[in-house]
Scaffold this motif. Structure first.
Motif, PDB file in Angstrom:
ATOM      1  N   UNK A  90       0.818  -1.217   0.000  1.00 39.87           N
ATOM      2  CA  UNK A  90       0.000   0.000   0.000  1.00 39.87           C
ATOM      3  C   UNK A  90       0.851   1.266   0.000  1.00 39.87           C
ATOM      4  N   UNK A  91       1.969   1.232   0.728  1.00 40.74           N
ATOM      5  CA  UNK A  91       2.765   2.456   0.886  1.00 40.74           C
ATOM      6  C   UNK A  91       4.157   2.370   0.266  1.00 40.74           C
ATOM      7  N   UNK A  92       4.480   1.272  -0.433  1.00 37.80           N
ATOM      8  CA  UNK A  92       5.822   1.144  -1.006  1.00 37.80           C
ATOM      9  C   UNK A  92       5.864   0.114  -2.119  1.00 37.80           C
ATOM     10  N   UNK A  93       6.924   0.206  -2.924  1.00 39.16           N
ATOM     11  CA  UNK A  93       7.116  -0.742  -4.022  1.00 39.16           C
ATOM     12  C   UNK A  93       8.493  -1.383  -3.881  1.00 39.16           C
ATOM     13  N   UNK A  94       8.594  -2.648  -4.275  1.00 39.65           N
ATOM     14  CA  UNK A  94       9.856  -3.387  -4.239  1.00 39.65           C
ATOM     15  C   UNK A  94      10.008  -4.112  -5.573  1.00 39.65           C
ATOM     16  N   UNK A  95      11.156  -3.928  -6.227  1.00 39.95           N
ATOM     17  CA  UNK A  95      11.391  -4.486  -7.559  1.00 39.95           C
ATOM     18  C   UNK A  95      12.800  -5.057  -7.620  1.00 39.95           C
ATOM     19  N   UNK A 139       1.585 -15.852   1.188  1.00 42.32           N
ATOM     20  CA  UNK A 139       2.191 -15.269  -0.006  1.00 42.32           C
ATOM     21  C   UNK A 139       1.311 -15.440  -1.236  1.00 42.32           C
ATOM     22  N   UNK A 140       0.542 -16.525  -1.298  1.00 38.29           N
ATOM     23  CA  UNK A 140      -0.298 -16.759  -2.472  1.00 38.29           C
ATOM     24  C   UNK A 140      -1.598 -15.968  -2.450  1.00 38.29           C
ATOM     25  N   UNK A 141      -1.873 -15.263  -1.362  1.00 36.31           N
ATOM     26  CA  UNK A 141      -3.082 -14.451  -1.265  1.00 36.31           C
ATOM     27  C   UNK A 141      -2.861 -13.006  -1.692  1.00 36.31           C
ATOM     28  N   UNK A 142      -1.611 -12.622  -1.822  1.00 36.26           N
ATOM     29  CA  UNK A 142      -1.311 -11.242  -2.232  1.00 36.26           C
ATOM     30  C   UNK A 142      -1.171 -11.209  -3.752  1.00 36.26           C
ATOM     31  N   UNK A 166       7.710 -12.158   0.099  1.00 37.06           N
ATOM     32  CA  UNK A 166       7.187 -12.415   1.444  1.00 37.06           C
ATOM     33  C   UNK A 166       6.779 -11.138   2.170  1.00 37.06           C
ATOM     34  N   UNK A 167       7.042  -9.991   1.579  1.00 35.37           N
ATOM     35  CA  UNK A 167       6.852  -8.734   2.301  1.00 35.37           C
ATOM     36  C   UNK A 167       5.404  -8.467   2.704  1.00 35.37           C
ATOM     37  N   UNK A 168       4.457  -8.836   1.843  1.00 32.04           N
ATOM     38  CA  UNK A 168       3.053  -8.583   2.189  1.00 32.04           C
ATOM     39  C   UNK A 168       2.655  -9.335   3.448  1.00 32.04           C
ATOM     40  N   UNK A 169       3.172 -10.555   3.609  1.00 38.67           N
ATOM     41  CA  UNK A 169       2.905 -11.331   4.829  1.00 38.67           C
ATOM     42  C   UNK A 169       3.653 -10.730   6.014  1.00 38.67           C
ATOM     43  N   UNK A 170       4.921 -10.416   5.803  1.00 40.67           N
ATOM     44  CA  UNK A 170       5.735  -9.868   6.885  1.00 40.67           C
ATOM     45  C   UNK A 170       5.173  -8.556   7.420  1.00 40.67           C
TER      46      UNK A 170
END
Length: 233
Positions: A58-63, A134-137, A123-127
Motif C-alpha cells: 500500500x505504501x511502497x514498491x519493491x522491484x 504469499x499466495x493471497x497477495x 514475502x513482504x506482504x505477509x511480513x
C-alpha cells in the motif's frame, strides 16, 4: 549531504525500493496497482530492464531487475514515476509529490543472494501484515514463480531457471523454499544494505564492484581515524 551516485552497471541485478511520501499510500484500489504494473512493464521494455520479481504494498514498491544498458534502472524509474504520478494526480484530483524522495537501490550478487531476494520481496506482504499468505497477495510475482501464472512483466533470471530441469520443476523447488522462513539476520542484512544503498554480496563480489564504481560498496567504519605515529611521537 551529497547524494550517493547510482550503481549504473549493466547486467547486474538491483533491488529497488520506493516509499510513499511520509509513508502514506501510493495505491488506493486495484486499478492503481494494475496501472502501475502496466507502466512498469512499458518502462522496463523501453529502457531494456528485465524485471525478475516485485511486490507492491500500500505504501511502497519493491522491484528486482537487471538493466541491459548503462543507466537503464534510473531511466526506467524516472519514466515509471512520471507516468504513475500523473495518473494518480489526475484520477484523484490531487497535486504534488507522491514518493518519499528518490528510490533506493542495492546491487546484488546474483550467485549469493538473488533467490533469497526473490523470496524476501515476495514475502513482504505477509511480513508487513497485508496478506495471510504469499499466495493471497495478488500484487507480487509469487504466483508466477511458484504456480506458473502467466505474467508478461517477468523475465526469469538464469539463477531461477537453475532451480530445476524445466519450468514446472523450478516452480516446485521454489514453492518448497517457502516452507522455511528466511533467517531474521539475513532479512536485517538485506534491509540495512538496501537502506544504505550498498552492495549485497560476498567480499570478493564487493571488491570487484568497488573496482568498477566510484563510490562505497560497504558500510563506512565508525569512529575517528587512528592517529599517525608522527602525531603520537
Amino acid at each position: 549531504m551529497a547524494r550517493k551516485p547510482r550503481f549504473n552497471l549493466k547486467d547486474h541485478p538491483q533491488y529497488i525500493m520506493q516509499r510513499g511520501h511520509n509513508r502514506l499510500p501510493c495505491f488506493f484500489d486495484e486499478k492503481d496497482y494494475a496501472y502501475f504494473l502496466d507502466c512498469l512493464e512499458k518502462a522496463a521494455s523501453q529502457y531494456q530492464c528485465e524485471v525478475h520479481a516485485y511486490c507492491l504494498l500500500e505504501t511502497e514498491i519493491h522491484i528486482l531487475a537487471t538493466p541491459r544498458i548503462q543507466g537503464g534502472i534510473s531511466q526506467m524509474m524516472q519514466s515509471l514515476g512520471r507516468r504513475y504520478v500523473q495518473y494518480i494526480n489526475h484520477r484523484y484530483h490531487r497535486s504534488g509529490t507522491l514518493w518519499e524522495g528518490r528510490y533506493k537501490s542495492s546491487l546484488i550478487d546474483s550467485e549469493g543472494y538473488l533467490i533469497t531476494c526473490y523470496r524476501y520481496i515476495e514475502s513482504l506482504a505477509v511480513d508487513k501484515g497485508q496478506a495471510e499468505s504469499v499466495d493471497k497477495h495478488l500484487w507480487s510475482s509469487y504466483l508466477n514463480h511458484a504456480q506458473g501464472l502467466e505474467n508478461s512483466l517477468i523475465t526469469e533470471h538464469a539463477m531461477f531457471n537453475q532451480l530445476g530441469e524445466d519450468p514446472e520443476k523450478c516452480q516446485v523447488q521454489y514453492r518448497d523454499l517457502f516452507q522455511y522462513e528466511i533467517d531474521p539476520g539475513t532479512k536485517n542484512h538485506i534491509n540495512d544494505t538496501l537502506n544504505l544503498e550498498l552492495v549485497l554480496g560476498g567480499d570478493l563480489f564487493k571488491s570487484r564492484i568497488q573496482n568498477l564504481v566510484d563510490r562505497p560498496v560497504r558500510p563506512l567504519k565508525r569512529g575517528r581515524p587512528p592517529k599517525s605515529k608522527e602525531w603520537e611521537a
